[in-house]
Design a protein around this motif. Structure first.
Motif, PDB file in Angstrom:
ATOM      1  N   ALA A  89       0.829  -1.207   0.000  1.00  0.00           N
ATOM      2  CA  ALA A  89       0.000   0.000   0.000  1.00  0.00           C
ATOM      3  C   ALA A  89       0.861   1.254   0.000  1.00  0.00           C
ATOM      4  O   ALA A  89       0.556   2.239  -0.694  1.00  0.00           O
ATOM      5  CB  ALA A  89      -0.928  -0.013   1.218  1.00  0.00           C
ATOM      6  N   VAL A  90       1.935   1.243   0.768  1.00  0.00           N
ATOM      7  CA  VAL A  90       2.823   2.409   0.831  1.00  0.00           C
ATOM      8  C   VAL A  90       3.491   2.646  -0.508  1.00  0.00           C
ATOM      9  O   VAL A  90       3.608   3.794  -0.970  1.00  0.00           O
ATOM     10  CB  VAL A  90       3.875   2.217   1.941  1.00  0.00           C
ATOM     11  N   ARG A  91       3.924   1.592  -1.188  1.00  0.00           N
ATOM     12  CA  ARG A  91       4.555   1.756  -2.512  1.00  0.00           C
ATOM     13  C   ARG A  91       3.554   2.326  -3.525  1.00  0.00           C
ATOM     14  O   ARG A  91       3.915   3.158  -4.363  1.00  0.00           O
ATOM     15  CB  ARG A  91       5.098   0.410  -2.983  1.00  0.00           C
ATOM     16  N   TRP A  92       2.291   1.869  -3.432  1.00  0.00           N
ATOM     17  CA  TRP A  92       1.264   2.399  -4.344  1.00  0.00           C
ATOM     18  C   TRP A  92       1.067   3.892  -4.103  1.00  0.00           C
ATOM     19  O   TRP A  92       0.939   4.671  -5.053  1.00  0.00           O
ATOM     20  CB  TRP A  92      -0.043   1.635  -4.123  1.00  0.00           C
ATOM     21  N   LEU A  93       1.055   4.310  -2.835  1.00  0.00           N
ATOM     22  CA  LEU A  93       0.893   5.727  -2.516  1.00  0.00           C
ATOM     23  C   LEU A  93       2.081   6.527  -3.024  1.00  0.00           C
ATOM     24  O   LEU A  93       1.918   7.635  -3.554  1.00  0.00           O
ATOM     25  CB  LEU A  93       0.731   5.898  -0.999  1.00  0.00           C
ATOM     26  N   SER A 112      10.938   6.244  -4.503  1.00  0.00           N
ATOM     27  CA  SER A 112      12.105   5.413  -4.203  1.00  0.00           C
ATOM     28  C   SER A 112      11.788   3.930  -4.259  1.00  0.00           C
ATOM     29  O   SER A 112      12.696   3.103  -4.187  1.00  0.00           O
ATOM     30  CB  SER A 112      12.644   5.760  -2.816  1.00  0.00           C
ATOM     31  N   GLY A 113      10.474   3.608  -4.344  1.00  0.00           N
ATOM     32  CA  GLY A 113      10.079   2.207  -4.359  1.00  0.00           C
ATOM     33  C   GLY A 113      10.061   1.561  -2.990  1.00  0.00           C
ATOM     34  O   GLY A 113       9.789   0.367  -2.865  1.00  0.00           O
ATOM     35  N   SER A 114      10.323   2.338  -1.945  1.00  0.00           N
ATOM     36  CA  SER A 114      10.367   1.786  -0.593  1.00  0.00           C
ATOM     37  C   SER A 114       8.952   1.486  -0.090  1.00  0.00           C
ATOM     38  O   SER A 114       8.001   2.205  -0.390  1.00  0.00           O
ATOM     39  CB  SER A 114      11.044   2.782   0.355  1.00  0.00           C
ATOM     40  N   GLY A 115       8.829   0.449   0.693  1.00  0.00           N
ATOM     41  CA  GLY A 115       7.551   0.116   1.316  1.00  0.00           C
ATOM     42  C   GLY A 115       7.442   0.652   2.723  1.00  0.00           C
ATOM     43  O   GLY A 115       6.518   0.284   3.462  1.00  0.00           O
ATOM     44  N   ARG A 116       8.345   1.548   3.098  1.00  0.00           N
ATOM     45  CA  ARG A 116       8.354   2.108   4.452  1.00  0.00           C
ATOM     46  C   ARG A 116       7.724   3.498   4.448  1.00  0.00           C
ATOM     47  O   ARG A 116       8.059   4.336   3.611  1.00  0.00           O
ATOM     48  CB  ARG A 116       9.788   2.182   4.972  1.00  0.00           C
ATOM     49  N   PHE A 117       6.831   3.744   5.393  1.00  0.00           N
ATOM     50  CA  PHE A 117       6.170   5.040   5.507  1.00  0.00           C
ATOM     51  C   PHE A 117       7.091   5.946   6.333  1.00  0.00           C
ATOM     52  O   PHE A 117       6.918   6.121   7.538  1.00  0.00           O
ATOM     53  CB  PHE A 117       4.812   4.886   6.204  1.00  0.00           C
ATOM     54  N   ASP A 118       8.093   6.549   5.646  1.00  0.00           N
ATOM     55  CA  ASP A 118       9.100   7.318   6.355  1.00  0.00           C
ATOM     56  C   ASP A 118       8.691   8.782   6.489  1.00  0.00           C
ATOM     57  O   ASP A 118       7.610   9.191   6.052  1.00  0.00           O
ATOM     58  CB  ASP A 118      10.450   7.196   5.656  1.00  0.00           C
ATOM     59  N   ASP A 119       9.569   9.585   7.101  1.00  0.00           N
ATOM     60  CA  ASP A 119       9.265  11.002   7.350  1.00  0.00           C
ATOM     61  C   ASP A 119       9.074  11.773   6.049  1.00  0.00           C
ATOM     62  O   ASP A 119       8.224  12.670   5.957  1.00  0.00           O
ATOM     63  CB  ASP A 119      10.391  11.646   8.165  1.00  0.00           C
ATOM     64  N   GLU A 120       9.858  11.451   5.020  1.00  0.00           N
ATOM     65  CA  GLU A 120       9.738  12.162   3.739  1.00  0.00           C
ATOM     66  C   GLU A 120       8.361  11.929   3.125  1.00  0.00           C
ATOM     67  O   GLU A 120       7.708  12.865   2.648  1.00  0.00           O
ATOM     68  CB  GLU A 120      10.821  11.700   2.775  1.00  0.00           C
TER      69      GLU A 120
END
Length: 562
Positions: free
Chosen positions: A491-495, A510-518
């Motif tokens: 879901a995060v990558r789709w967003l 970036s393709g990351s699946g992590r919901f980071d600060d950026e």
């Protein structure tokens, strides 16, 4: 009981201090910042006070979850003890070994001092937090002050947080405790929420519980503020009981009438409706009412034995609310528009002029039942279905990869979402039903009907439209309609992919699946730029706006672009 009815994954208005549900209003954000600032200081006191139920404990729990790993916390929840008992509690919390038979206060202080010195040598930062500190006796408060004398030549060894009600602040400001008052390095007082914050608070807790559609009308949210005075605990009690009432009455939304009844029941049958924060005399009654409501929620919805208390409450709700739930009939739509009063338009709809000497709006505004109107609206999405069932037709919509959302607002809100909608309307005969609004162009609206479409002035709908509407939208293809910090990597990558397509955001996928600060900051930036609450949660309002900006193909739009 109402969780399944509204689609909530957990109770959204529990009074437990769950940090996951913490709504960071401006003052709650500042309170949390004061606590975090205090944790970085060397010794002294940090004071957090607030009225009963304003969220002090919840802020403290959120603070404890954000502490760095080198901080050790001793949390005292029951400070109504003697000085010796408090020292024993602190030693237990810090896991300082003390003999069960030890009765010397001096020995306890010595053991605590040894622990603090050892922690300092290891780079640890011990923190003592005392909740409900207004219950500390003045002599015990003075004993707590003396703990700050445990120090090295350059640094205090113990940081102390005092959290309590306003009387704690008055106690500390007294002449007898002036030495303690001078050692407070940060102070903050929490007050009630404003009307705007109250509405955002209710929406936030519902979103965290898994529902990002308005379960409270706008008037109801204003009524929540009037009845509770913006005190979060009272808001939770009232909204929990109101949702229960809406469920029993089979309402889709909580209305002011439901809130008034819920407030009356919480205060007792003989008491008036709430007018702001209740006096302390009512606190016990509120807790009893909450316990009763919790027992209600724990039961399955089955017929109750005659004479049971629960049956009486349910019967009362049904008696009062039943009249508003008559099934809307589906009258035949027979529009007779003569050549001199209408003209064909480009999309095949019949157009009603802005000014007609003898307008007859009743035939045009004949209402449809919800199921029939929804089937007609689905055609705009390329879905042609003969039957949506006798149950809630919105449940069947999910089978087509779509979702329903119940909203309330103005024409500006409809243009903002830019989706064909069902308008809830009451015609001249008092029939409650729905109209299918498929197009808005300047001051004209197009209504879809089983036998065609009609274009007419928007002003002709103002008196009949209740302000309630139902829209259909397309959720993400990742199995969730709310994307936030706890969402799956898919879901995060789709967003991320969607936000990267928004012009002027300057966000790279970036393709990351992590919901980071950026990602959080970019999402909030987008929300703020689109007039949304920048809460960092991508619910249906945010996702619809993302679809609008990016231009997802195959999605019908309401506003005609010249």
């Amino acid at each position: 009981m109402y969780l399944n009815y509204f689609g909530l994954k957990e109770p959204s208005f529990s009074i437990a201090p769950d940090p996951e549900f913490l709504y960071l209003s401006q003052q709650h954000r500042e309170a949390l910042a004061h606590l975090l600032y205090g944790a970085g200081e060397s010794g002294g006191f940090v004071l957090l006070t607030g009225e009963v139920g304003t969220g002090k404990t919840t802020v403290c729990r959120a603070f404890l979850e954000q502490l760095p790993p080198e901080v050790d916390v001793a949390l005292v929840l029951n400070p109504a003890v003697t000085g010796y008992e408090l020292l024993r509690t602190i030693c237990d919390e810090f896991r300082i070994p003390v003999s069960v038979d030890e009765r010397s206060t001096k020995t306890l202080i010595d053991r605590l001092n040894q622990y603090l010195l050892a922690a300092h040598a290891k780079g640890r930062r011990p923190v003592l937090m005392i909740d409900e500190a207004q219950n500390l006796r003045p002599r015990v408060l003075e004993q707590v002050r003396l703990l700050t004398n445990l120090e090295t030549n350059k640094q205090k060894l113990l940081q102390i947080f005092l959290v309590g009600q306003p009387e704690l602040r008055r106690l500390i400001d007294s002449e007898a405790l002036r030495q303690l008052s001078q050692r407070i390095t940060a102070r903050f007082h929490l007050g009630p929420l404003t009307a705007r914050e109250t509405a955002a608070y209710v929406r936030h807790r519902l979103a965290v519980a898994g529902v990002d559609r308005p379960l409270f009308t706008r008037r109801a949210l204003r009524r929540v503020q009037a009845l509770t005075g913006g005190v979060p605990r009272l808001i939770n009690l009232l909204c929990d009981r109101a949702l229960l009432g809406a469920c029993v009455g089979r309402h889709l939304q909580v209305t002011p009438r439901i809130l008034n009844r819920a407030a009356k029941e919480l205060r007792g049958a003989a008491g008036p409706a709430w007018r702001g924060p209740p006096r302390p005399i009512f606190t016990g009654a509120l807790i009893l009412a909450l316990l009763f409501g919790a027992g209600w929620l724990a039961r399955d919805w089955v017929p109750m034995p005659a004479g049971s208390g629960l049956e009486a409450v349910v019967a009362a709700w049904r008696r009062d609310e039943g009249a508003s739930h008559a099934v809307a009939t589906e009258p035949a739509l027979d529009v007779d528009v003569g050549p001199s009063e209408s003209k064909p338009v480009a999309n095949g709809a019949v157009a009603v002029p802005l000014e007609t000497p003898e307008m007859a709006p009743s035939p045009i505004l004949s209402n449809m039942g919800r199921e029939s109107a929804l089937r007609l609206l689905l055609r705009r999405w390329g879905v042609d279905v003969d039957d949506l069932g006798t149950d809630d037709p919105c449940r069947r919509v999910a089978a087509f990869g779509l979702r329903c959302e119940q909203e309330q607002g103005t024409w500006a809100n409809l243009r903002f979402f830019d989706r064909p909608v069902l308008l809830r309307s009451i015609d001249d005969e008092g029939t409650d039903g729905y109209l299918v609004l498929s197009r808005l162009r300047d001051d004209r609206a197009t209504l879809d009907q089983p036998d065609g479409s009609i274009e007419l002035p928007v002003a002709m709908l103002d008196d009949d439209w209740t302000g309630d509407y139902l829209l259909i939208w397309q959720p993400p293809p990742v199995g969730t309609a709310l994307i936030g910090p706890t969402s799956s990597g898919e879901a995060v990558r789709w967003l991320r992919q969607l936000l990267a397509q928004v012009p002027d955001l300057g966000f790279a996928d970036s393709g990351s699946g992590r919901f980071d600060d950026e990602l959080d900051q970019t999402l909030r930036q987008f929300q703020q730029g689109r007039g949304l609450v920048p809460d960092g949660l991508a619910g249906y309002r945010t996702l619809i706006q993302l679809h609008n900006v990016v231009g997802i193909p195959g999605i019908p739009r309401l506003v005609e672009v010249e």
